[in-house]
Structure formats: structure tokens, C-alpha cells
Design a protein around this motif. Structure first.
Motif, mmCIF file in Angstrom:
data_model
loop_
_atom_site.group_PDB
_atom_site.id
_atom_site.type_symbol
_atom_site.label_atom_id
_atom_site.label_comp_id
_atom_site.label_asym_id
_atom_site.label_seq_id
_atom_site.Cartn_x
_atom_site.Cartn_y
_atom_site.Cartn_z
ATOM 1 N N ALA A 66 1.282 -1.260 -0.195
ATOM 2 C CA ALA A 66 -0.130 -0.116 -0.617
ATOM 3 C C ALA A 66 0.815 1.049 0.165
ATOM 4 C CB ALA A 66 -1.041 0.391 1.159
ATOM 5 N N LYS B 35 -3.158 6.953 -4.313
ATOM 6 C CA LYS B 35 -3.205 5.970 -3.305
ATOM 7 C C LYS B 35 -3.023 4.849 -4.047
ATOM 8 C CE LYS B 35 -5.697 7.874 0.727
ATOM 9 N NZ LYS B 35 -6.168 7.492 1.517
ATOM 10 N N HIS C 40 1.834 3.048 10.665
ATOM 11 C CA HIS C 40 0.862 2.699 10.179
ATOM 12 C C HIS C 40 0.166 0.942 10.743
ATOM 13 C CE1 HIS C 40 3.450 -0.116 7.228
ATOM 14 N NE2 HIS C 40 2.182 -0.858 7.496
ATOM 15 N N MET D 162 -3.748 -2.414 5.147
ATOM 16 C CA MET D 162 -2.414 -1.525 4.750
ATOM 17 C C MET D 162 -2.839 0.189 4.773
ATOM 18 S SD MET D 162 0.158 -4.231 3.604
ATOM 19 C CE MET D 162 1.108 -2.989 4.045
ATOM 20 N N SER D 163 -3.834 0.136 3.762
ATOM 21 C CA SER D 163 -3.628 1.102 2.852
ATOM 22 C C SER D 163 -5.200 2.273 3.889
ATOM 23 C CB SER D 163 -5.075 1.088 1.826
ATOM 24 O OG SER D 163 -5.259 2.646 1.327
ATOM 25 N N GLN E 276 -2.576 3.450 6.485
ATOM 26 C CA GLN E 276 -1.880 4.528 6.531
ATOM 27 C C GLN E 276 -2.519 5.898 6.949
ATOM 28 O OE1 GLN E 276 -0.568 3.117 2.767
ATOM 29 N NE2 GLN E 276 1.833 2.390 3.228
ATOM 30 N N ALA E 277 -3.688 5.818 6.361
ATOM 31 C CA ALA E 277 -4.193 6.922 6.389
ATOM 32 C C ALA E 277 -4.919 7.358 7.444
ATOM 33 C CB ALA E 277 -5.809 7.317 5.368
#
Lengths: 176, 133
Positions: free
Chosen positions: A133, A140, B32, B114-115, B118-119
Motif C-alpha cells: 500500500a 493511493k 501504520h 494497510m492502506s 496508512q491514512a
């Protein structure tokens, strides 16, 4: 003395110290040493990867026991460690070495961080599954690849977005 | 200390224990890994921070979030609850222990986790104990 031999001579593990049972840490040390011997033959690779290996060693000691993160995490998986080392050895020299950590599922996590809006991470699974990611400005990306002895193109593309080359077409498209 | 929680918490605290996976003391950022969900039930254990100072939350963590091996938390990540809805997550307050809640709604797919993590990490603020800051 090659960097690899120097690495082997170091007392890399302190028996787990205050963290976890000594047998688990010792077993991890044995596997870690075995993996390093297996992967690090060319001197040029040894020197480059040495720093990442030392960081990974520290992480391996911290994450050797269940619950290491305070939230029911799995201990570091030795197959994940093997695959992560293989990936680091294959990493093109044009990219900096990542920060290393461990995910709650015991998989090694590699992170390239430039800022809160420029980062990319890969989680290396025990079976070779690579979960990744990234954040690239307002864009993204996330997905899955598999380790087959070479770094998948999708990961290279993301790293090039993070570290655009100064010359070539790809650098033009990566301008922000 | 009032241990009751409002119906709509504004800020949550995620306690941090790992200096390699949860935060970077040198760069002062939350990683993260701090927001990756529990792999068994895909939930994230948090506490409601509303109305508490950092010192009070550190003390609350020392009392209610101490672990047998890892000890007391090294600090916490402060995150506005509004960030959760942007990622289809929701907070379920159970007050067990006081002020505790679970963030639920994570995908079972790791790359999506994970995405989102991360945010959330990017939107969080690192609050280390004075001895570690």
C-alpha cells in the motif's frame, strides 16, 4: 574480512534480554544467521544490506514472542523473515533501504517513508505473498503480488513514483 | 476522573507499545502498524480521549492498558473520530475497561487494511510520555 563475516561474528542477539523467553530468541537467532549466510554472498550486496539487516535483527528480538505489540500479535514468522531478506538483497541500488518492522500477523513490514503524503509499504508473507500500500500525494495504491525470486514490477513502479528518476519518461510522469 | 463516554466521541487514543512497529521517536510520527487491526477479529482496541489531557490519558493507560510482557504503554496516538467514517469504520464503545472502545469495519484483505492504516496514521498525532519524547 567481508561485511558478511563481520556480521556473523557480532553478538547479534542478547538472548532476548528482558523480552520474551530465551529459547525463542535463540531459535530466531539461529535461523537469522542461516538466512544471512544463504543470501549474502557478493560483497557489494553485503555492504548495502547490512544496515537493514541490523535493524531487522533488533526488530526480530523485539517481536520474537506472542503479543509483542500489546494486542495479541503473532511472533515474527521465520519464513516471512527469509522472504524479506531475499527481497532486500534483490532491491535495486537506486532505491534507499526501507525501515523494517513487523505486522501483528508476524509478517515483516518494509516501509519507504518520505513524508505523510509520500510513503510505500510492503508486507512480506510466509508463503511469498506481498501485500502493499502506498500514498503518493493525492493518489493511493494497494494490492497483492507474489515473491518469485524477483521484485514484482508493481512494486518497482511504486518505488519509482516515490523516488522518481531525474531522467527518462517515467520521471516526467512522476512530477508533482 | 469521569469514566463515562459521550454518545459521539470526538477523539480517540490508540495506545502504543512497539518502538519499531507503532511509532518513530526520531521523526515523531505514528506508523501504520499502530492502526493495523487485530488479525483474529479485525477490530482495533482504542480509548475515548474526549475531555482528558495527555497526562490524564497516559495515567489511564498505565492503569487500564498495562500488558504482562510489554508493560505500560509508551504513549498513544491521538486521532479525530471523524477520520474513521472516511474509511467505512465505526467505533463501538463498550467501556470495558473504562473509556474503552473497538473500531470495527476493517477489510479482511491485508493490503486494504494497510492502506486504511496508512491514512489513519497520517491523520494521527503522536503523544509520547515525557520520558520518551
Amino acid at each position: 574480512m567481508t561485511a558478511c563475516a563481520g556480521f556473523m561474528d557480532l553478538d547479534l542477539f542478547d538472548g532476548g534480554g528482558s523480552r520474551g523467553a530465551a529459547p525463542e530468541a535463540r531459535e530466531l537467532e539461529r535461523k537469522f544467521t542461516e538466512l544471512v549466510t544463504e543470501q549474502m554472498k557478493p560483497v557489494s550486496i553485503q555492504r548495502r544490506v547490512f544496515g537493514a539487516l541490523m535493524a531487522l535483527k533488533d526488530v526480530a528480538v523485539e517481536c520474537a514472542t506472542p503479543g509483542w505489540d500489546g494486542y495479541e500479535s503473532d511472533p515474527l514468522n521465520s519464513n516471512s523473515l527469509r522472504n524479506a531478506l531475499a527481497l532486500l538483497v534483490q532491491l535495486p541500488s537506486e532505491f534507499p533501504l526501507p525501515e523494517v518492522a513487523v505486522d501483528p500477523d508476524g509478517e515483516v513490514s518494509l516501509e519507504w517513508y518520505r513524508s505523510a503524503r509520500e510513503l510505500f509499504a510492503v508486507s512480506v508473507g510466509s508463503s511469498g505473498k506481498l501485500s502493499y500500500a502506498g500514498v503518493f500525494g493525492r493518489g493511493k495504491v494497494h494490492g497483492t503480488e507474489f515473491w518469485c525470486g524477483e521484485i514484482p514490477y508493481a512494486l518497482i513502479v511504486s518505488l519509482e513514483r516515490l523516488y522518481p528518476k531525474k531522467q527518462g519518461l517515467r520521471g516526467l510522469f512522476n512530477k508533482r | 476522573m469521569d469514566s463515562s463516554t459521550s454518545a459521539n466521541p470526538v477523539t480517540l487514543a490508540r495506545f502504543l507499545y512497539s518502538t519499531s512497529s507503532h511509532f518513530s521517536p526520531t521523526s515523531g510520527r505514528v506508523k501504520h502498524g499502530a492502526f493495523m487491526p487485530n488479525r483474529k477479529d479485525l477490530s482495533l482496541s482504542v480509548f475515548v480521549l474526549d475531555g482528558m489531557t495527555d497526562t490524564e490519558m497516559h495515567s489511564h493507560g498505565d492503569r487500564w492498558a498495562q500488558r504482562s510482557m510489554e508493560g505500560v504503554p509508551k504513549g498513544f496516538a491521538s486521532l479525530p473520530c471523524v477520520e474513521l467514517s472516511d474509511h467505512q469504520l465505526r467505533m463501538e464503545v463498550d467501556n470495558t475497561p473504562p473509556l474503552h472502545a473497538n473500531v470495527v469495519g476493517f477489510s479482511a484483505e491485508k493490503s486494504e487494511q494497510m492502506s486504511v492504516a496508512q491514512a489513519l496514521a497520517g491523520a494521527a498525532s503522536l503523544r509520547l510520555k515525557r520520558s520518551l519524547a
